[in-house]
Design an enzyme around this catalytic site. Structure first.
Site, short mmCIF file in Angstrom:
data_model
loop_
_atom_site.label_atom_id
_atom_site.label_comp_id
_atom_site.label_asym_id
_atom_site.label_seq_id
_atom_site.Cartn_x
_atom_site.Cartn_y
_atom_site.Cartn_z
N TYR A 180 0.94 -1.20 -0.07
CA TYR A 180 0.20 0.04 0.21
C TYR A 180 0.80 1.29 -0.06
O TYR A 180 1.96 1.11 0.74
CB TYR A 180 -0.89 -0.01 1.21
CG TYR A 180 -1.58 1.25 1.39
CD1 TYR A 180 -2.95 1.45 0.77
CD2 TYR A 180 -1.11 2.34 2.11
CE1 TYR A 180 -3.92 2.56 1.05
CE2 TYR A 180 -1.83 3.58 1.92
CZ TYR A 180 -3.30 3.47 1.58
OH TYR A 180 -4.19 4.73 1.82
N GLU B 188 -3.20 7.73 -3.97
CA GLU B 188 -3.18 6.22 -3.50
C GLU B 188 -2.85 5.19 -4.55
O GLU B 188 -3.60 5.07 -5.53
CB GLU B 188 -4.48 6.05 -2.37
CG GLU B 188 -4.27 4.66 -1.90
CD GLU B 188 -5.89 4.26 -1.04
OE1 GLU B 188 -5.97 4.89 0.05
OE2 GLU B 188 -6.74 3.63 -1.75
#
Lengths: 385, 289
Positions: free
Chosen positions: A103, A191
């Protein structure tokens, strides 16, 4: 404003972030041909382009082992609304075999009042869940906005994710690209989740960008897109947006809550609930609303079928009660609201506002709780406790 | 002791010739605020309600020894106005303007901190010391002098609560709208540090809303004994759906945090009295005082 996955990926790719090969298809296109033109090799992943979280779990992502399979999957996705939103676009990509899912994000740290780089070895799932379950699994590096994200900071984070060699340098490049995108787009969030290890390379399998609504005028292309495609907002919310009115549909039948300022409007909405009613809509006419804006807000609510009554709670500061009252009178003259209106006015120019409404025969409440009770009664529907 | 402002505070109005600047300059003057100068580039030499207008903040400060400014400049030019005020050496800047991109805000707040300037806002109704001075846009007549401080993330809710308090005979020592944006200059916790030391303040009302974690930080301060006066709090947005922006950028439950439940829980654990509606606050205060 949230960008679609395919838009986010395109921007990141232009900044040097590796993404899978893919093609975007629209309803009515020859999907098989589009896939062949793009030279995609199965296996393929077919992804519904809707702006909601948890898309995978809701059946918005399908895998196919052949081009024909991908065509079927895309056709199916066009007919599958995700949380009530139907896709205008479907993204077809090569499905890449990969080992690790990381992530990586640049977000706004409200408390530090700075950007922050977030990274985790537990990618692929919703980061909120990781944050709740194992906060230590998320690495945070607060960024000095004057310095920007420096390479050494990115490398340090990459090392603590366990990356070495080519992967480490790749990670650094991607993190810096992400920060560039964050700055360039006036983003609140950029993101990549997951950022996958494919061989000795890192590839962004999914991406999400949220642009600051207050900066949309600096990015005209994005703003135009946001209003032309439904994705994040309901159809009615989109209509409100076009009028510049912050409106949220609350999904229930009942009292349309109109206030000035987010706090008072939310408090009024909470109070409707507290008193046994159901709020149908949240609408903040904002600071310093003109008569015209008030009129536009009422005209919009007139066509909202789930709103059975309208409650307007205004406490003037920069907003002037006389302006609000004039707007109400204008609306009542021009159109049939089709539902009862309850008004509570206080603050700046209150007596003028009251006079204008009294002359027009509109009753004005002093006590907000009484006004709320009346609006609930007129909506004719109490919540079943 | 005074918190940030008193009746002597000399104020410059940036954007004084605009619609809002002009209107609220008059209201501030009527309230007794010492508005000593205004600034609008290109309009130097004019006057607004008898207040001289200058082209730059620097000139206004030099001529009138001003300490504070209030910014009514529209969003696209607001950051520039704030930097100008910081560089002119003002110690307090109240930024009324809303819709400033958050990356801009982040930068000027950082710059201000390094220069020792306090910024209130953006997207704030301002600061009022009832009966003394008002550097803001709040309706002055709903406030009354007294001994309860009010800190709020919401403009209109502040008026609502102050009016209810005043009706019940509970006056305010100082009322600060910290601003509704995701990033603000003066935070609840920073303001509470000042209020802890303020002899005129006997109790505190906190008006919060969903989004961010300022309320949770305030709760932590109370739990750790860094703020010892009685606190009554209200949090707006109990029924707001997650992921939806409620009117302005600050009020959103995002990244899994900032919910009503989390804020209420943190405050309750710190011994704060929670009001169910803004209109219950005076009752709870009466019990506390």
């Amino acid at each position: 404003m949230r960008l679609f996955e395919y838009e986010s990926k395109k921007i990141l790719s232009e900044l040097g972030v590796p993404i899978p090969r893919g093609v975007i298809v629209r309803r009515g296109e020859n999907i098989a041909e589009r896939i062949r033109e793009a030279g995609l090799q199965p296996p393929l992943v077919v992804k519904s382009q809707v702006l909601v979280g948890g898309r995978g779990r809701a059946g918005g992502i399908l895998f196919a082992s052949s081009i024909d399979g991908a065509v079927d999957a895309a056709k199916k996705l066009f007919e599958t609304p995700i949380h009530g939103l139907s896709p205008h676009h479907i993204l077809v990509e090569e499905a890449l075999e990969h080992k690790l899912e990381l992530y990586l994000a640049i977000a706004l740290d409200r408390a530090a009042r700075r950007p922050v780089l977030l990274a985790s070895r537990e990618g692929g799932v919703e980061v909120e869940e990781v944050a709740k379950r194992r906060p230590e699994a998320i690495i945070r590096a607060v960024i000095d906005p004057w310095l920007g994200l420096r390479g050494y900071v990115a490398r340090r984070v990459g090392l603590s994710l366990g990356l070495r060699g080519r992967l480490l340098r790749g990670f650094e490049a991607i993190a810096l690209a992400l920060y560039r995108a964050w700055k360039m787009l006036d983003a609140e969030l950029v993101e990549i989740n997951p950022l996958a290890v494919v061989g000795d390379q890192l590839v962004a399998l999914d991406a999400k960008v949220i642009v600051d609504d207050n900066a949309l005028n600096r990015h005209p292309g994005l703003g135009d897109r946001g209003l032309s495609v439904t994705g994040e907002y309901t159809e009615f919310e989109t209509r409100a947006q076009k009028l510049g009115l912050p409106l949220v549909e609350l999904g229930r039948e009942g009292v349309a809550v109109v206030g000035n300022g987010a706090g008072l409007t939310m408090a009024t909405m909470d109070l409707v609930y507290e008193r046994g009613g159901q709020p149908s809509v949240f609408l903040d006419i904002g600071g310093g609303a003109s008569a015209d804006r008030v009129r536009a807000a009422l005209a919009l609510l007139a066509s909202h079928t789930k709103s059975r009554s309208i409650l307007m709670n205004v406490f003037g500061g920069i907003t002037r009660c006389d302006e609000v009252a004039q707007g109400i009178v204008l609306a009542l003259h021009e159109l049939d609201l089709g539902k009862p209106l309850v008004v509570r006015l206080a603050g700046t120019k209150e007596s003028e506002g009251r006079r204008i409404l009294a002359e027009a025969g509109v009753e004005v409440y002093n006590d907000p709780v009484e006004a709320v009770d009346r609006a609930i009664e007129l909506a004719g529907k109490r919540r079943i406790r | 002791m005074t918190v940030l402002v008193d009746r002597r505070t000399r104020v410059v109005v940036q954007g004084i010739t605009g619609r809002e600047g002009r209107f609220h300059t008059r209201l501030m003057l009527e309230y007794g605020t010492r508005v000593v100068a205004g600034v609008t580039p290109g309009k130097g030499g004019e006057t607004v309600h008898g207040v001289p207008v200058y082209d730059t903040v620097e000139e206004a400060v030099k001529m009138h020894d001003a300490e504070a400014s209030i910014v009514f400049v529209p969003a696209p030019a607001a950051a520039d106005a704030v930097y100008e005020a910081i560089d002119a050496g003002l110690r307090l800047i109240v930024v009324i303007t809303e819709h400033i991109p958050v990356q801009e805000t982040m930068l000027f707040i950082d710059y201000a901190r390094r220069k020792g300037t306090v910024i209130i806002g953006p997207n704030t109704p301002g600061i009022i010391a009832p009966g003394k001075t008002k550097i803001g846009i709040m309706p002055g007549d709903v406030f009354a002098p007294g001994h309860v401080a009010v800190l709020s993330r919401s403009g209109t809710l502040t008026y609502e609560v102050a009016a209810a308090m005043t009706r019940e005979g509970i006056g305010q020592s100082i009322v600060i709208g910290v601003g509704g944006d995701p990033v603000v200059g003066l935070t609840l916790a920073e303001a509470m540090e000042m209020l802890e030391k303020d002899s005129e303040t006997q109790a505190l009302v906190l008006i919060g809303e969903i989004g961010g974690d300022m309320e949770e930080r305030a709760a932590r301060m109370i739990r750790e004994g860094l703020f010892t006066k009685p606190v009554v709090a209200y949090i707006a947005g109990k029924t707001a759906p997650p992921g939806k922006r409620m009117g302005h950028a600050g009020a959103i439950i995002s990244m899994g945090s900032g919910s009503y439940g989390e804020k209420v829980e943190a405050l309750r654990a710190a011994g704060v009295q929670l009001a169910q509606t803004p209109y219950d606050i005076p009752k709870l205060l009466a019990k506390t005082l």
